[in-house]
Design an enzyme around this catalytic site. Structure first.
Site, PDB file in Angstrom:
ATOM      1  CD  GLU A 129      35.649  36.887  24.801  1.00 33.33           C
ATOM      2  OE1 GLU A 129      35.921  35.685  24.579  1.00 33.33           O
ATOM      3  OE2 GLU A 129      34.947  37.259  25.750  1.00 33.33           O
ATOM      4  CG  ASN A 159      37.943  30.623  36.786  1.00 34.09           C
ATOM      5  OD1 ASN A 159      38.841  31.283  36.261  1.00 34.09           O
ATOM      6  ND2 ASN A 159      36.669  30.939  36.665  1.00 34.09           N
ATOM      7  CG  HIS A 169      38.040  33.666  28.799  1.00 35.73           C
ATOM      8  ND1 HIS A 169      36.918  34.294  29.284  1.00 35.73           N
ATOM      9  CD2 HIS A 169      38.036  33.855  27.460  1.00 35.73           C
ATOM     10  CE1 HIS A 169      36.271  34.862  28.257  1.00 35.73           C
ATOM     11  NE2 HIS A 169      36.931  34.616  27.149  1.00 35.73           N
ATOM     12  CE1 TYR A 180      37.005  37.769  31.896  1.00 38.73           C
ATOM     13  CE2 TYR A 180      39.269  38.339  32.441  1.00 38.73           C
ATOM     14  CZ  TYR A 180      38.291  37.384  32.207  1.00 38.73           C
ATOM     15  OH  TYR A 180      38.610  36.046  32.289  1.00 38.73           O
ATOM     16  CE  LYS A 206      40.045  33.167  33.307  1.00 37.25           C
ATOM     17  NZ  LYS A 206      38.930  33.180  34.288  1.00 37.25           N
TER      18      LYS A 206
HETATM   19  P1  GTP Z   1      35.456  33.446  31.834  1.00 39.60           P
HETATM   20  O1  GTP Z   1      35.472  32.291  30.874  1.00 39.60           O
HETATM   21  O2  GTP Z   1      36.791  33.694  32.508  1.00 39.60           O
HETATM   22  O3  GTP Z   1      34.856  34.691  31.219  1.00 39.60           O
HETATM   23  O4  GTP Z   1      34.522  32.963  33.020  1.00 39.60           O
HETATM   24  P2  GTP Z   1      32.943  32.822  33.003  1.00 39.60           P
HETATM   25  O5  GTP Z   1      32.370  33.263  31.688  1.00 39.60           O
HETATM   26  O6  GTP Z   1      32.651  31.435  33.459  1.00 39.60           O
HETATM   27  O7  GTP Z   1      32.534  33.847  34.149  1.00 39.60           O
HETATM   28  P3  GTP Z   1      32.322  35.446  34.048  1.00 39.60           P
HETATM   29  O8  GTP Z   1      32.530  35.921  32.657  1.00 39.60           O
HETATM   30  O9  GTP Z   1      31.057  35.761  34.739  1.00 39.60           O
HETATM   31  O10 GTP Z   1      33.525  35.962  34.950  1.00 39.60           O
HETATM   32  C1  GTP Z   1      34.810  36.140  34.434  1.00 39.60           C
HETATM   33  C2  GTP Z   1      35.837  35.710  35.452  1.00 39.60           C
HETATM   34  O11 GTP Z   1      35.751  36.569  36.564  1.00 39.60           O
HETATM   35  C3  GTP Z   1      35.611  34.300  36.028  1.00 39.60           C
HETATM   36  O12 GTP Z   1      36.167  33.283  35.234  1.00 39.60           O
HETATM   37  C4  GTP Z   1      36.332  34.424  37.352  1.00 39.60           C
HETATM   38  O13 GTP Z   1      37.746  34.269  37.177  1.00 39.60           O
HETATM   39  C5  GTP Z   1      36.050  35.852  37.746  1.00 39.60           C
HETATM   40  N1  GTP Z   1      34.880  35.916  38.634  1.00 39.60           N
HETATM   41  C6  GTP Z   1      33.569  35.786  38.297  1.00 39.60           C
HETATM   42  N2  GTP Z   1      32.782  35.908  39.378  1.00 39.60           N
HETATM   43  C7  GTP Z   1      33.633  36.120  40.407  1.00 39.60           C
HETATM   44  C8  GTP Z   1      33.441  36.332  41.817  1.00 39.60           C
HETATM   45  O14 GTP Z   1      32.318  36.327  42.323  1.00 39.60           O
HETATM   46  N3  GTP Z   1      34.573  36.517  42.570  1.00 39.60           N
HETATM   47  C9  GTP Z   1      35.818  36.519  42.028  1.00 39.60           C
HETATM   48  N4  GTP Z   1      36.884  36.705  42.820  1.00 39.60           N
HETATM   49  N5  GTP Z   1      36.044  36.315  40.717  1.00 39.60           N
HETATM   50  C10 GTP Z   1      34.967  36.131  39.928  1.00 39.60           C
HETATM   51 MG    MG Z   2      32.860  35.084  30.819  1.00 36.03          MG
END
Ligand code: GTP
Ligand code: MG
Length: 148
Positions: free
Chosen positions: A126, A112, A115, A49, A9
């Site tokens: 994807e 974070n 991805h 997303y 990212k």
């Molecule tokens: P990705 O690998 O980035 O898809 O992350 P993930 O699969 O571990 O998590 P998810 O797909 O649920 O969420 C996608 C992204 O959204 C996360 O990596 C975070 O950057 C963001 N995100 C998820 N939950 C939160 C939240 O509660 N608050 C905020 N600010 N960002 C969030």
């Molecule tokens: Mg995810």
């Protein structure tokens, strides 16, 4: 063999973590099958997303992903989707174990660093979105030293 989509990212790029992250996937034994350094626009990020479009953090997430260039990659190997997620660590870096990418390099959930696809089906979607031209076709000559 199984493939996953991994994206460093904008914060990972800005913080100079590209080499470190690629190193972790390479040293594990996974094969790099696609790599591009690009900035994506809002509609592309919203497509990536789409599953999270109802979440309250969606607009902020899209803004974050389009805020600078990202490194988009295809990695291949046995169990790479699940193992890739293990290498990355839990979504919230506060809960990510030390030794994982997020555990070692991140603090806030909205910054974070990386991805990774969450299932073989998401990986397929994807990869099709980010690499419509498909993966680079090559064979790693170390294959028999990594797989029995
Ligand atoms: P990705 O690998 O980035 O898809 O992350 P993930 O699969 O571990 O998590 P998810 O797909 O649920 O969420 C996608 C992204 O959204 C996360 O990596 C975070 O950057 C963001 N995100 C998820 N939950 C939160 C939240 O509660 N608050 C905020 N600010 N960002 C969030
Ligand atoms: Mg995810």
């Amino acid at each position: 063999m199984e493939q996953t989509f991994i994206m460093i990212k904008p914060d990972g790029v800005q913080r100079g973590l590209v080499g470190e992250i690629i190193c972790r996937f390479e040293k594990k034994g996974f094969y790099l099958k696609g790599l591009k350094f690009i900035t994506v626009d809002q509609s592309f990020a919203e497509k990536h997303y789409a599953d999270l479009s109802a979440k309250p953090f969606f607009a902020g997430l899209v803004e974050y992903i389009i805020s600078g260039p990202v490194v988009a990659m295809i990695w291949e190997g046995k169990g790479v989707v699940a193992t890739g997620r293990t290498i990355i660590g839990a979504t919230n870096p506060a809960a990510s174990a030390p030794g994982t990418i997020r555990g070692d390099f991140a603090i806030d959930i909205g910054r974070n660093v990386i991805h990774g696809s969450d299932s073989v089906e998401s990986a397929r979607k994807e990869i099709a979105l980010w690499f419509p031209e498909g993966p680079v076709n090559w064979q790693n000559s170390l294959h028999p030293w990594i797989y029995e």
